[in-house]
Motif scaffolding. Structure first.
Motif, PDB file in Angstrom:
ATOM      1  N   ALA A 257       0.830  -1.206   0.000  1.00  0.00           N
ATOM      2  CA  ALA A 257       0.000   0.000   0.000  1.00  0.00           C
ATOM      3  C   ALA A 257       0.864   1.255   0.000  1.00  0.00           C
ATOM      4  O   ALA A 257       0.558   2.241  -0.687  1.00  0.00           O
ATOM      5  CB  ALA A 257      -0.926  -0.006   1.219  1.00  0.00           C
ATOM      6  N   GLN A 258       1.955   1.237   0.754  1.00  0.00           N
ATOM      7  CA  GLN A 258       2.855   2.393   0.775  1.00  0.00           C
ATOM      8  C   GLN A 258       3.512   2.608  -0.588  1.00  0.00           C
ATOM      9  O   GLN A 258       3.682   3.746  -1.035  1.00  0.00           O
ATOM     10  CB  GLN A 258       3.926   2.190   1.849  1.00  0.00           C
ATOM     11  N   VAL A 259       3.875   1.511  -1.248  1.00  0.00           N
ATOM     12  CA  VAL A 259       4.477   1.626  -2.576  1.00  0.00           C
ATOM     13  C   VAL A 259       3.503   2.279  -3.546  1.00  0.00           C
ATOM     14  O   VAL A 259       3.863   3.196  -4.290  1.00  0.00           O
ATOM     15  CB  VAL A 259       4.908   0.242  -3.102  1.00  0.00           C
ATOM     16  N   ARG A 260       2.266   1.839  -3.518  1.00  0.00           N
ATOM     17  CA  ARG A 260       1.273   2.394  -4.442  1.00  0.00           C
ATOM     18  C   ARG A 260       0.979   3.856  -4.112  1.00  0.00           C
ATOM     19  O   ARG A 260       0.701   4.666  -5.018  1.00  0.00           O
ATOM     20  CB  ARG A 260      -0.006   1.554  -4.403  1.00  0.00           C
ATOM     21  N   GLU A 261       1.042   4.203  -2.849  1.00  0.00           N
ATOM     22  CA  GLU A 261       0.821   5.604  -2.471  1.00  0.00           C
ATOM     23  C   GLU A 261       1.951   6.486  -2.999  1.00  0.00           C
ATOM     24  O   GLU A 261       1.704   7.578  -3.541  1.00  0.00           O
ATOM     25  CB  GLU A 261       0.738   5.710  -0.950  1.00  0.00           C
ATOM     26  N   VAL A 262       3.189   6.030  -2.867  1.00  0.00           N
ATOM     27  CA  VAL A 262       4.330   6.811  -3.371  1.00  0.00           C
ATOM     28  C   VAL A 262       4.290   6.885  -4.894  1.00  0.00           C
ATOM     29  O   VAL A 262       4.606   7.926  -5.483  1.00  0.00           O
ATOM     30  CB  VAL A 262       5.656   6.185  -2.885  1.00  0.00           C
ATOM     31  N   ILE A 263       3.898   5.795  -5.544  1.00  0.00           N
ATOM     32  CA  ILE A 263       3.776   5.803  -7.005  1.00  0.00           C
ATOM     33  C   ILE A 263       2.762   6.855  -7.445  1.00  0.00           C
ATOM     34  O   ILE A 263       2.994   7.607  -8.404  1.00  0.00           O
ATOM     35  CB  ILE A 263       3.370   4.409  -7.524  1.00  0.00           C
ATOM     36  N   ALA A 264       1.632   6.920  -6.734  1.00  0.00           N
ATOM     37  CA  ALA A 264       0.614   7.924  -7.061  1.00  0.00           C
ATOM     38  C   ALA A 264       1.170   9.339  -6.883  1.00  0.00           C
ATOM     39  O   ALA A 264       0.887  10.232  -7.688  1.00  0.00           O
ATOM     40  CB  ALA A 264      -0.618   7.718  -6.183  1.00  0.00           C
ATOM     41  N   GLU A 265       1.980   9.544  -5.847  1.00  0.00           N
ATOM     42  CA  GLU A 265       2.590  10.862  -5.633  1.00  0.00           C
ATOM     43  C   GLU A 265       3.546  11.219  -6.764  1.00  0.00           C
ATOM     44  O   GLU A 265       3.547  12.357  -7.249  1.00  0.00           O
ATOM     45  CB  GLU A 265       3.333  10.867  -4.296  1.00  0.00           C
ATOM     46  N   LEU A 266       4.349  10.246  -7.196  1.00  0.00           N
ATOM     47  CA  LEU A 266       5.291  10.502  -8.285  1.00  0.00           C
ATOM     48  C   LEU A 266       4.558  10.830  -9.581  1.00  0.00           C
ATOM     49  O   LEU A 266       4.959  11.732 -10.322  1.00  0.00           O
ATOM     50  CB  LEU A 266       6.200   9.286  -8.488  1.00  0.00           C
ATOM     51  N   LYS A 267       3.488  10.106  -9.849  1.00  0.00           N
ATOM     52  CA  LYS A 267       2.713  10.378 -11.054  1.00  0.00           C
ATOM     53  C   LYS A 267       2.098  11.767 -11.006  1.00  0.00           C
ATOM     54  O   LYS A 267       2.037  12.468 -12.019  1.00  0.00           O
ATOM     55  CB  LYS A 267       1.623   9.316 -11.235  1.00  0.00           C
ATOM     56  N   GLU A 268       1.651  12.168  -9.826  1.00  0.00           N
ATOM     57  CA  GLU A 268       1.056  13.491  -9.676  1.00  0.00           C
ATOM     58  C   GLU A 268       2.105  14.578  -9.876  1.00  0.00           C
ATOM     59  O   GLU A 268       1.839  15.616 -10.492  1.00  0.00           O
ATOM     60  CB  GLU A 268       0.423  13.619  -8.288  1.00  0.00           C
ATOM     61  N   GLU A 269       3.315  14.338  -9.360  1.00  0.00           N
ATOM     62  CA  GLU A 269       4.381  15.331  -9.473  1.00  0.00           C
ATOM     63  C   GLU A 269       4.804  15.553 -10.915  1.00  0.00           C
ATOM     64  O   GLU A 269       5.108  16.676 -11.319  1.00  0.00           O
ATOM     65  CB  GLU A 269       5.592  14.897  -8.640  1.00  0.00           C
ATOM     66  N   PHE A 270       4.846  14.473 -11.688  1.00  0.00           N
ATOM     67  CA  PHE A 270       5.334  14.570 -13.060  1.00  0.00           C
ATOM     68  C   PHE A 270       4.218  14.688 -14.087  1.00  0.00           C
ATOM     69  O   PHE A 270       4.478  14.707 -15.286  1.00  0.00           O
ATOM     70  CB  PHE A 270       6.213  13.355 -13.393  1.00  0.00           C
ATOM     71  N   ALA A 271       2.968  14.763 -13.620  1.00  0.00           N
ATOM     72  CA  ALA A 271       1.858  14.910 -14.548  1.00  0.00           C
ATOM     73  C   ALA A 271       1.829  16.330 -15.092  1.00  0.00           C
ATOM     74  O   ALA A 271       2.185  17.287 -14.389  1.00  0.00           O
ATOM     75  CB  ALA A 271       0.535  14.584 -13.853  1.00  0.00           C
ATOM     76  N   PRO A 272       1.412  16.516 -16.359  1.00  0.00           N
ATOM     77  CA  PRO A 272       1.317  17.878 -16.904  1.00  0.00           C
ATOM     78  C   PRO A 272       0.251  18.661 -16.168  1.00  0.00           C
ATOM     79  O   PRO A 272      -0.732  18.097 -15.690  1.00  0.00           O
ATOM     80  CB  PRO A 272       0.921  17.633 -18.376  1.00  0.00           C
TER      81      PRO A 272
END
Length: 364
Positions: A257-272
């Motif tokens: 769950a923590q991995v998926r949460e960090v992945i979501a944060e990374l996607k949000e950071e690099f999203a246009p």
């Protein structure tokens, strides 16, 4: 930061290629074997390709650390759209050969003289071209010409070409036929599989004194592999953030769950950046008057169509952006009501004028 919390001697997932962290996956061991084989042949070209972040540079640096500088002199060039006219000068500079004010013939002579001097001293020259996919066909041809330098029956220069997958397509072009004939070994470095991804992560952690703190739950490796696709550099980026998140949360366990949460944060950071929709604007519906269309956002207006200077228009746009949108909507709604009332009065006056004018026309 998190190194002290987890009692690590250093950062395990730094992005800069470090031969000390070399992980011998099946693909990486095979690529290293090709490089060592080519080095033993002492001639021709070795081609290594792979995705961005697959570990090509780390492999090359690991090999360089194994070389005996008393026997092999290695030089590295990172290609950034090098033209053919610059290639010889770059090669000369990489080996420390003076090249100032030399034309092409002078450069070739200077490089050949240097290579002959190395051979006379019992040394070999190794040229490594990183990011080889950026080379033009003419630049590659210059490299091929350098491979013609020989002393008796021994080649004076050997080259490793390291690049991204598109370099394989470059090599298949018709004009590359002569170079292909000089390639003695070629290998494409693929991504890690799931088991290798886990081994890679644990290998880097153990290198800095990891003692199962934090502990990675089995499901976390599946999530890491699913996001990174087994690309080492992407694994490093994600795992570095995972350790930071665990430290900030004072946690000693990395869960799926923590991995998926960090992945979501990374996607949000690099999203246009998402375009903010323009607020809905009211429409004045008047008798005999077309409804007013919704106004576009200020930034969408064509400044050049305004009869004001661009500086003033931009200043006004900036001021408008500082106002609360709800207040602007309220003010516009009030203005629309005032305009509606005014137009209604004008419409009544117009109809009255027409009624008064009608009897006069009949009498005429």
């Amino acid at each position: 930061m998190y190194e002290t919390f987890f009692k690590l001697s250093g950062k395990p997932f730094q992005l800069n290629p470090d031969p000390a962290f070399f992980y011998g996956s099946r693909g990486h061991r095979r690529a290293m074997a090709y490089l060592e084989y080519g080095l033993h042949q002492s001639e021709g070209f070795i081609v290594i390709t792979g995705e961005v972040g697959a570990g090509k540079t780390t492999i090359v640096r690991s090999l360089l650390e194994q070389l005996d500088p008393a026997k092999v002199v290695a030089a590295t060039i990172v290609s950034t759209q090098i033209d053919a006219s610059d290639m010889l000068r770059m090669v000369a500079g990489a080996f420390g050969v003076p090249s100032r004010n030399l034309d092409k013939a002078g450069l070739l002579l200077a490089i050949e003289t240097y290579l002959v001097s190395l051979a006379a001293a019992g040394k070999r020259a190794l040229l490594i071209i990183d990011e080889a996919q950026n080379l033009s066909a003419a630049a590659v041809e210059e490299l091929r010409m350098l491979s013609n330098f020989q002393l008796e029956d021994h080649a004076l220069l050997q080259s490793f070409l390291v690049g991204q997958p598109e370099f394989r397509e470059v090599m298949q072009r018709a004009e590359m036929q002569q170079l292909r004939q000089r390639v003695i070994a070629s290998y494409h470095l693929g991504p890690l599989d799931l088991q290798e991804t886990r081994g890679y992560i644990e290998h880097r952690l153990r290198h800095v004194g990891w003692n199962e703190d934090p502990r990675f739950e089995p499901g976390s490796f599946n999530a890491i592999y699913g996001h990174t696709g087994g690309i080492p550099r992407t694994i490093n980026t994600l795992c570095d953030r995972l350790l930071l998140a665990a430290y900030l949360g004072e946690s000693h366990v990395v869960t799926e769950a923590q991995v998926r949460e960090v992945i979501a944060e990374l996607k949000e950071e690099f999203a246009p950046p998402r375009a903010r929709p323009a607020p809905g604007m009211g429409r004045a519906v008047l008798a005999g008057v077309e409804p007013v269309a919704a106004l576009p956002p200020v930034e969408a207006l064509a400044v050049e169509r305004l009869r004001v200077s661009p500086e003033l228009a931009n200043q006004v746009a900036g001021m408008a952006g500082n106002y609360d949108l709800q207040r602007i909507e309220a003010r516009l709604a009030g203005l629309e009501q005032s305009v509606s009332a005014t137009l209604a009065v004008l419409n009544q006056l117009l109809q009255a004028v027409r009624r008064d004018a009608a009897p006069e026309e009949e009498t005429r």
